[in-house]
Design an enzyme around this catalytic site. Structure first.
Site, PDB file in Angstrom:
ATOM      1  N   ASP A 162      26.947  20.877  12.698  1.00 57.01           N
ATOM      2  CA  ASP A 162      25.471  20.759  13.298  1.00 57.01           C
ATOM      3  C   ASP A 162      25.375  21.420  14.849  1.00 57.01           C
ATOM      4  O   ASP A 162      26.410  21.421  15.464  1.00 57.01           O
ATOM      5  CB  ASP A 162      24.838  19.456  13.606  1.00 57.01           C
ATOM      6  CG  ASP A 162      24.496  18.467  12.413  1.00 57.01           C
ATOM      7  OD1 ASP A 162      25.020  19.261  11.159  1.00 57.01           O
ATOM      8  OD2 ASP A 162      24.170  17.478  12.449  1.00 57.01           O
ATOM      9  N   HIS A 208      18.475  22.886  11.225  1.00 56.71           N
ATOM     10  CA  HIS A 208      18.653  21.554  12.177  1.00 56.71           C
ATOM     11  C   HIS A 208      17.457  21.576  13.407  1.00 56.71           C
ATOM     12  O   HIS A 208      17.799  21.099  14.423  1.00 56.71           O
ATOM     13  CB  HIS A 208      19.871  21.505  12.863  1.00 56.71           C
ATOM     14  CG  HIS A 208      20.442  20.367  13.482  1.00 56.71           C
ATOM     15  ND1 HIS A 208      20.317  19.034  12.592  1.00 56.71           N
ATOM     16  CD2 HIS A 208      21.082  19.949  14.353  1.00 56.71           C
ATOM     17  CE1 HIS A 208      20.872  18.223  13.515  1.00 56.71           C
ATOM     18  NE2 HIS A 208      21.268  18.620  14.672  1.00 56.71           N
ATOM     19  N   HIS A 256      16.071  20.826  18.526  1.00 58.99           N
ATOM     20  CA  HIS A 256      16.521  19.276  18.446  1.00 58.99           C
ATOM     21  C   HIS A 256      15.649  18.442  19.034  1.00 58.99           C
ATOM     22  O   HIS A 256      16.414  17.596  19.786  1.00 58.99           O
ATOM     23  CB  HIS A 256      17.900  19.795  19.209  1.00 58.99           C
ATOM     24  CG  HIS A 256      18.895  18.638  18.762  1.00 58.99           C
ATOM     25  ND1 HIS A 256      19.142  17.608  19.260  1.00 58.99           N
ATOM     26  CD2 HIS A 256      19.863  18.925  17.631  1.00 58.99           C
ATOM     27  CE1 HIS A 256      20.419  16.863  18.478  1.00 58.99           C
ATOM     28  NE2 HIS A 256      20.425  17.819  17.531  1.00 58.99           N
ATOM     29  N   HIS A 259      30.409  19.038  14.788  1.00 55.62           N
ATOM     30  CA  HIS A 259      29.579  19.813  15.494  1.00 55.62           C
ATOM     31  C   HIS A 259      30.261  21.295  15.790  1.00 55.62           C
ATOM     32  O   HIS A 259      31.369  21.034  16.229  1.00 55.62           O
ATOM     33  CB  HIS A 259      28.904  19.224  16.728  1.00 55.62           C
ATOM     34  CG  HIS A 259      28.243  17.967  16.407  1.00 55.62           C
ATOM     35  ND1 HIS A 259      28.694  16.778  16.112  1.00 55.62           N
ATOM     36  CD2 HIS A 259      26.969  18.186  16.518  1.00 55.62           C
ATOM     37  CE1 HIS A 259      27.491  16.078  15.785  1.00 55.62           C
ATOM     38  NE2 HIS A 259      26.393  16.671  15.984  1.00 55.62           N
TER      39      HIS A 259
HETATM   40 ZN   LIG Z   1      22.318  17.811  16.082  1.00 56.80          ZN
END
Ligand SMILES: [Zn+2]
Length: 229
Positions: free
Chosen positions: A33, A84, A88, A177
């Site tokens: 991510d 995503h 954010h 991540h």
């Molecule tokens: Zn995230």
């Protein structure tokens, strides 16, 4: 309070369903991510290429727009790109309109590389009515995770602890991540690379199939069980 409890209960149900799906398919999904990251993403791509493995990159629209050459490489090397959002936003903390906009702007920024119904992973794993409406309108599958690598925790767990949990559960969707920390934290990047390598090894040893999120979720409607209030 009641809304938060119902949302929590629906996410617990979702994770249970996702865990069951992974176990039934004996599937492992390597998911990353918040990228791309100018340093870590190429290192991961080198590792995945070396091992002949594919991952799913839930990119942020704003980072993809700033580093299009990296997203080009992710796609060219056969990996999956998911959305995503653009910026954010935490869907529980912004208004419904702002949450929906962040979803749509994310897909718009990623449009050169992904379909309008590519898999979606909500920031912080949180969906709210605005973001959920935007996701349902485009019929995109939502992909949360079953195993958190803990790579954003102050004390990141040893890779082996995560690997053992995935083996014990007969598969899983592992959250990692690939953004670059500022200031840099090389030990985290090293652990993410080590965890990726260890998961690929473990999958081979234990007869688990490496899949992308889209492959795992094809034919399912997981967003229906993921609906918080
Ligand atoms: Zn995230």
């Amino acid at each position: 309070m009641i809304a938060a409890r119902l949302a929590y209960a629906s996410q617990v149900r979702y994770r249970f369903a996702l865990r069951r799906l992974c176990r039934a398919e004996r599937a492992v999904v390597l998911s990353y991510d918040d990228g791309p990251g100018r340093v870590l993403t190429p290192q991961l791509l080198d590792l995945l290429a070396d091992r002949g493995a594919r991952g799913t990159f839930f990119a942020l629209g704003r980072r993809a727009a700033a580093m299009p050459e990296l997203v080009d490489r992710i796609v060219a090397e056969g990996h999956e790109v998911g959305c995503h959002t653009y910026a954010h936003e935490h869907a529980w903390r912004v208004g419904a309109g702002a949450a929906a906009r962040d979803v749509d702007e994310g897909y718009a920024a990623l449009a050169p590389w992904i379909a309008s119904d590519a898999p979606f992973r909500p920031p912080f794993g949180k969906l709210a009515p605005g973001s959920l409406r935007a996701i349902r309108a485009r019929r995109a599958p939502v992909c949360l995770w079953t195993h958190d690598s803990g790579d954003t925790y102050p004390a990141m767990p040893e890779p082996d602890a995560v690997v053992q949990a995935v083996i014990r559960d007969g598969g899983g969707v592992v959250l990692m991540h690939d953004f670059d920390r500022d200031p840099p934290e090389p030990f985290r990047a090293e652990r993410i690379l080590a965890l990726t390598a260890a998961l690929i090894d473990a999958a081979q040893h234990h007869g688990l199939a490496l899949r992308t999120a889209g492959e795992l979720l094809a034919g399912t409607t997981p967003h229906h069980v993921a609906a918080p209030v």
